[in-house]
Motif scaffolding. Structure first.
Motif, PDB file in Angstrom:
ATOM      1  N   ILE A 135     -14.473  17.611  -3.944  1.00 49.64           N
ATOM      2  CA  ILE A 135     -15.924  17.036  -3.722  1.00 49.64           C
ATOM      3  C   ILE A 135     -16.736  17.965  -3.551  1.00 49.64           C
ATOM      4  CG2 ILE A 135     -15.170  17.295  -1.150  1.00 49.64           C
ATOM      5  CD1 ILE A 135     -16.590  14.564  -0.698  1.00 49.64           C
ATOM      6  N   GLY A 136     -18.120  17.273  -4.021  1.00 47.40           N
ATOM      7  CA  GLY A 136     -19.302  18.378  -4.012  1.00 47.40           C
ATOM      8  C   GLY A 136     -20.679  17.666  -3.551  1.00 47.40           C
ATOM      9  N   TRP A 137     -21.564  18.297  -3.417  1.00 49.72           N
ATOM     10  CA  TRP A 137     -22.847  17.505  -2.965  1.00 49.72           C
ATOM     11  C   TRP A 137     -23.924  18.571  -3.123  1.00 49.72           C
ATOM     12  CZ3 TRP A 137     -18.764  17.566   1.006  1.00 49.72           C
ATOM     13  CH2 TRP A 137     -18.410  18.681   1.530  1.00 49.72           C
ATOM     14  N   ARG A 138     -25.087  17.994  -3.310  1.00 52.72           N
ATOM     15  CA  ARG A 138     -26.537  18.816  -3.585  1.00 52.72           C
ATOM     16  C   ARG A 138     -27.577  17.683  -3.234  1.00 52.72           C
ATOM     17  NH1 ARG A 138     -26.736  21.680  -8.991  1.00 52.72           N
ATOM     18  NH2 ARG A 138     -24.629  22.452  -8.139  1.00 52.72           N
ATOM     19  N   LEU A 139     -28.435  18.191  -2.440  1.00 50.81           N
ATOM     20  CA  LEU A 139     -29.589  17.295  -2.194  1.00 50.81           C
ATOM     21  C   LEU A 139     -31.049  18.098  -2.323  1.00 50.81           C
ATOM     22  CD1 LEU A 139     -29.000  15.710   1.350  1.00 50.81           C
ATOM     23  CD2 LEU A 139     -28.397  14.822  -0.959  1.00 50.81           C
ATOM     24  N   ALA A 140     -32.140  17.267  -2.760  1.00 53.41           N
ATOM     25  CA  ALA A 140     -33.412  17.742  -2.786  1.00 53.41           C
ATOM     26  C   ALA A 140     -33.736  18.412  -1.441  1.00 53.41           C
ATOM     27  CB  ALA A 140     -34.379  16.829  -3.429  1.00 53.41           C
ATOM     28  N   ARG A 141     -34.251  19.583  -1.422  1.00 55.37           N
ATOM     29  CA  ARG A 141     -34.617  20.253   0.056  1.00 55.37           C
ATOM     30  C   ARG A 141     -35.231  19.209   0.871  1.00 55.37           C
ATOM     31  NH1 ARG A 141     -38.335  25.371   0.096  1.00 55.37           N
ATOM     32  NH2 ARG A 141     -38.295  24.925  -2.094  1.00 55.37           N
ATOM     33  N   GLN A 142     -36.190  18.695   0.643  1.00 56.78           N
ATOM     34  CA  GLN A 142     -36.944  17.754   1.594  1.00 56.78           C
ATOM     35  C   GLN A 142     -36.142  16.795   2.400  1.00 56.78           C
ATOM     36  OE1 GLN A 142     -37.469  17.986  -1.596  1.00 56.78           O
ATOM     37  NE2 GLN A 142     -38.625  16.163  -2.427  1.00 56.78           N
ATOM     38  N   TYR A 143     -34.759  16.797   1.727  1.00 57.78           N
ATOM     39  CA  TYR A 143     -34.113  15.682   2.617  1.00 57.78           C
ATOM     40  C   TYR A 143     -32.857  16.399   3.377  1.00 57.78           C
ATOM     41  CZ  TYR A 143     -36.478  12.120  -0.239  1.00 57.78           C
ATOM     42  OH  TYR A 143     -37.625  11.597  -0.572  1.00 57.78           O
ATOM     43  N   TRP A 144     -32.880  17.730   3.397  1.00 53.98           N
ATOM     44  CA  TRP A 144     -32.117  18.359   4.357  1.00 53.98           C
ATOM     45  C   TRP A 144     -32.174  17.983   5.697  1.00 53.98           C
ATOM     46  CZ3 TRP A 144     -31.946  24.236   2.020  1.00 53.98           C
ATOM     47  CH2 TRP A 144     -31.312  24.216   0.762  1.00 53.98           C
ATOM     48  N   GLY A 145     -31.276  18.345   6.442  1.00 52.46           N
ATOM     49  CA  GLY A 145     -31.403  18.186   8.052  1.00 52.46           C
ATOM     50  C   GLY A 145     -31.281  16.794   8.523  1.00 52.46           C
ATOM     51  N   GLN A 146     -30.972  15.683   7.782  1.00 51.24           N
ATOM     52  CA  GLN A 146     -31.128  14.506   8.269  1.00 51.24           C
ATOM     53  C   GLN A 146     -29.604  13.699   8.387  1.00 51.24           C
ATOM     54  OE1 GLN A 146     -33.971  12.040   6.319  1.00 51.24           O
ATOM     55  NE2 GLN A 146     -35.031  13.967   5.560  1.00 51.24           N
ATOM     56  N   GLY A 147     -28.596  14.543   8.138  1.00 55.58           N
ATOM     57  CA  GLY A 147     -27.158  14.025   7.984  1.00 55.58           C
ATOM     58  C   GLY A 147     -27.008  13.340   6.821  1.00 55.58           C
ATOM     59  N   ASP A 159     -32.574  10.486 -15.816  1.00 58.41           N
ATOM     60  CA  ASP A 159     -32.439  11.058 -14.652  1.00 58.41           C
ATOM     61  C   ASP A 159     -32.678  12.658 -14.707  1.00 58.41           C
ATOM     62  OD1 ASP A 159     -31.583   9.354 -12.472  1.00 58.41           O
ATOM     63  OD2 ASP A 159     -29.522   9.558 -13.608  1.00 58.41           O
ATOM     64  N   LEU A 160     -33.037  13.309 -15.958  1.00 57.11           N
ATOM     65  CA  LEU A 160     -33.161  14.529 -16.118  1.00 57.11           C
ATOM     66  C   LEU A 160     -34.128  15.357 -15.370  1.00 57.11           C
ATOM     67  CD1 LEU A 160     -32.035  17.344 -17.626  1.00 57.11           C
ATOM     68  CD2 LEU A 160     -33.803  16.580 -19.529  1.00 57.11           C
ATOM     69  N   ALA A 161     -35.386  14.641 -15.572  1.00 57.39           N
ATOM     70  CA  ALA A 161     -36.652  15.257 -14.587  1.00 57.39           C
ATOM     71  C   ALA A 161     -36.370  15.436 -13.203  1.00 57.39           C
ATOM     72  CB  ALA A 161     -37.767  14.358 -14.912  1.00 57.39           C
ATOM     73  N   THR A 162     -35.737  14.295 -12.540  1.00 56.77           N
ATOM     74  CA  THR A 162     -35.502  14.386 -11.270  1.00 56.77           C
ATOM     75  C   THR A 162     -34.557  15.314 -10.750  1.00 56.77           C
ATOM     76  OG1 THR A 162     -35.982  11.787 -11.065  1.00 56.77           O
ATOM     77  CG2 THR A 162     -34.638  12.948  -9.239  1.00 56.77           C
ATOM     78  N   PHE A 163     -33.391  15.341 -11.466  1.00 56.26           N
ATOM     79  CA  PHE A 163     -32.480  16.495 -11.297  1.00 56.26           C
ATOM     80  C   PHE A 163     -32.597  17.766 -11.584  1.00 56.26           C
ATOM     81  CE2 PHE A 163     -30.437  12.375 -10.107  1.00 56.26           C
ATOM     82  CZ  PHE A 163     -29.697  12.783  -9.114  1.00 56.26           C
ATOM     83  N   HIS A 164     -33.676  18.034 -12.745  1.00 57.41           N
ATOM     84  CA  HIS A 164     -33.847  19.503 -13.010  1.00 57.41           C
ATOM     85  C   HIS A 164     -34.922  19.801 -11.904  1.00 57.41           C
ATOM     86  CE1 HIS A 164     -35.001  23.074 -14.873  1.00 57.41           C
ATOM     87  NE2 HIS A 164     -36.252  22.795 -15.164  1.00 57.41           N
ATOM     88  N   ALA A 165     -35.689  19.104 -11.225  1.00 59.74           N
ATOM     89  CA  ALA A 165     -36.588  19.575 -10.074  1.00 59.74           C
ATOM     90  C   ALA A 165     -35.758  20.247  -8.995  1.00 59.74           C
ATOM     91  CB  ALA A 165     -37.429  18.457  -9.691  1.00 59.74           C
ATOM     92  N   TRP A 211     -31.015  26.385 -12.071  1.00 51.96           N
ATOM     93  CA  TRP A 211     -30.931  26.095 -13.517  1.00 51.96           C
ATOM     94  C   TRP A 211     -31.734  25.844 -14.361  1.00 51.96           C
ATOM     95  CZ3 TRP A 211     -26.455  21.708 -12.440  1.00 51.96           C
ATOM     96  CH2 TRP A 211     -25.292  22.271 -12.067  1.00 51.96           C
ATOM     97  N   SER A 212     -31.675  25.944 -15.607  1.00 52.27           N
ATOM     98  CA  SER A 212     -32.484  25.721 -16.687  1.00 52.27           C
ATOM     99  C   SER A 212     -32.570  24.281 -17.209  1.00 52.27           C
ATOM    100  CB  SER A 212     -32.351  26.390 -18.203  1.00 52.27           C
ATOM    101  OG  SER A 212     -30.961  26.044 -18.467  1.00 52.27           O
ATOM    102  N   LEU A 213     -33.561  23.664 -17.777  1.00 50.01           N
ATOM    103  CA  LEU A 213     -33.535  22.393 -18.042  1.00 50.01           C
ATOM    104  C   LEU A 213     -32.288  21.980 -19.095  1.00 50.01           C
ATOM    105  CD1 LEU A 213     -35.448  19.714 -17.914  1.00 50.01           C
ATOM    106  CD2 LEU A 213     -36.210  20.511 -20.202  1.00 50.01           C
ATOM    107  N   ASP A 214     -31.842  23.052 -19.679  1.00 50.26           N
ATOM    108  CA  ASP A 214     -30.607  22.589 -20.639  1.00 50.26           C
ATOM    109  C   ASP A 214     -29.406  22.708 -19.706  1.00 50.26           C
ATOM    110  OD1 ASP A 214     -31.950  22.669 -22.909  1.00 50.26           O
ATOM    111  OD2 ASP A 214     -31.050  24.554 -23.681  1.00 50.26           O
ATOM    112  N   LYS A 215     -29.220  23.532 -19.033  1.00 45.92           N
ATOM    113  CA  LYS A 215     -28.026  23.377 -17.995  1.00 45.92           C
ATOM    114  C   LYS A 215     -28.063  22.239 -16.998  1.00 45.92           C
ATOM    115  CE  LYS A 215     -25.000  26.228 -15.396  1.00 45.92           C
ATOM    116  NZ  LYS A 215     -24.419  27.201 -14.953  1.00 45.92           N
ATOM    117  N   THR A 216     -29.224  21.804 -16.665  1.00 42.85           N
ATOM    118  CA  THR A 216     -29.274  20.478 -16.089  1.00 42.85           C
ATOM    119  C   THR A 216     -28.712  19.190 -16.974  1.00 42.85           C
ATOM    120  OG1 THR A 216     -31.094  21.302 -14.661  1.00 42.85           O
ATOM    121  CG2 THR A 216     -30.382  19.063 -14.416  1.00 42.85           C
ATOM    122  N   GLN A 217     -29.182  19.272 -18.093  1.00 47.07           N
ATOM    123  CA  GLN A 217     -28.941  18.308 -18.996  1.00 47.07           C
ATOM    124  C   GLN A 217     -27.394  18.287 -19.120  1.00 47.07           C
ATOM    125  OE1 GLN A 217     -30.947  15.864 -21.028  1.00 47.07           O
ATOM    126  NE2 GLN A 217     -28.908  15.109 -20.856  1.00 47.07           N
TER     127      GLN A 217
END
Ligand code: COA
Length: 173
Positions: free
Chosen positions: A91-103, A19-25, A42-48
Motif C-alpha cells: 500500500i502507498g499514499w501521496r498527497l499534494a502538500r496543501q491537503y496534509w494534516g487533515q486526516g 492527469d499528467l499536469a495535476t500529478f506532475h505538480a 520527479w521530472s515530467l517524464d518520470k510522472t508520465q
C-alpha cells in the motif's frame, strides 16, 4: 477492475490521460518527495511513466495506486492504492502538500485496506516507509500495521510493516 468505494471526503477513480499536469505538480514538489525513493522531485517524464505503469497495473492486476478526488472540491489531490511487491501487495499514499494534516491520507488508506482485504481478497498487505517519514509512520500506527523488518534502499533506512487479512469470527487464528 474494481475501485474502492468513496469515503466521507474522498472518491477513488481510474487514471485519465488528462492527469499528467495535476500529478506532475504534486510529484515535482520537493517537500512531497522528501521521503520518496532518493528524495529527488520527479521530472515530467518520470510522472508520465508512473501514470502509464499505474494504468497498466489497473488493467493487468485489477489494482493500482488510484487517483484521489477531494469530493468537496471536485479535484484530484493525490493517490492511494496498491503496487505489487516481492512479499505480497504494497500500500502507498501521496498527497499534494496543501491537503496534509487533515486526516485525508488515513481516511484513504483505511478504505484501500478494506477494499484490498474484502473485495480483492488480498491476504497480506505490506507498507515500506523511510524511517524519517514521521507522518507516514503515524498513519501506519493508526492502521495498526505490524513492524516486520528494516533495510537500506538508496542508502536510506526503510522500515517494512504488514497486515494480514482479518479473520472472520469463528475462524481459527
Ligand atoms: C504522508 C502523507 C500522505 C500524510 O498525509 P496526511 O493526510 O497529512 O496524513 P494524516 O493527516 O491522515 O495523518 C498523518 C499523521 O501524522 C502526523 N504527522 C504529520 N507530520 C508529522 C511529523 N512531521 N512528525 C510527526 N507526526 C506527523 C499527523 O499529526 C497525523 O497524525 P494524527 O492523526 O495523530 O494527528 C503526506 O504527508 C504526503 O503526501 N507526504 C509525501 C509523500 C509521502 O511521503 N508518501 C509516503 C511514502 S511511504
Amino acid at each position: 477492475m474494481t475501485i474502492p468505494p468513496p469515503t466521507k471526503r474522498l472518491t477513488f477513480r481510474d487514471w485519465s490521460t488528462t492527469d499528467l499536469a495535476t500529478f506532475h505538480a504534486i510529484c515535482s514538489d520537493p517537500f512531497v518527495m522528501e521521503f520518496v525513493g532518493t528524495g529527488e522531485p520527479w521530472s515530467l517524464d518520470k510522472t508520465q511513466q508512473f501514470i502509464d505503469r499505474a494504468r497498466e497495473m489497473s488493467e493487468t492486476l485489477g489494482y493500482c495506486q488510484w487517483p484521489l478526488i477531494h469530493t468537496g472540491e471536485s479535484k484530484a489531490i493525490g493517490f492511494c492504492g496498491f503496487i505489487p511487491a516481492p512479499d505480497g501487495v504494497e500500500i502507498g499514499w501521496r498527497l499534494a502538500r496543501q491537503y496534509w494534516g487533515q486526516g485525508l491520507a488515513t481516511e484513504a488508506a483505511r478504505a484501500v485496506l478494506k477494499h484490498g482485504f474484502e473485495t480483492l481478497r488480498i491476504q497480506h498487505i505490506i507498507a515500506t516507509v523511510q524511517s524519517s517519514n514521521r507522518a507516514s509512520l503515524r498513519i501506519i500506527k493508526k492502521l495498526q500495521m505490524k513492524a516486520d523488518s528494516s533495510f537500506l534502499r538508496y542508502g536510506r533506512e526503510v522500515l517494512q510493516f504488514s497486515l494480514n487479512t482479518p479473520q472472520s469470527p469463528g475462524q481459527p487464528s
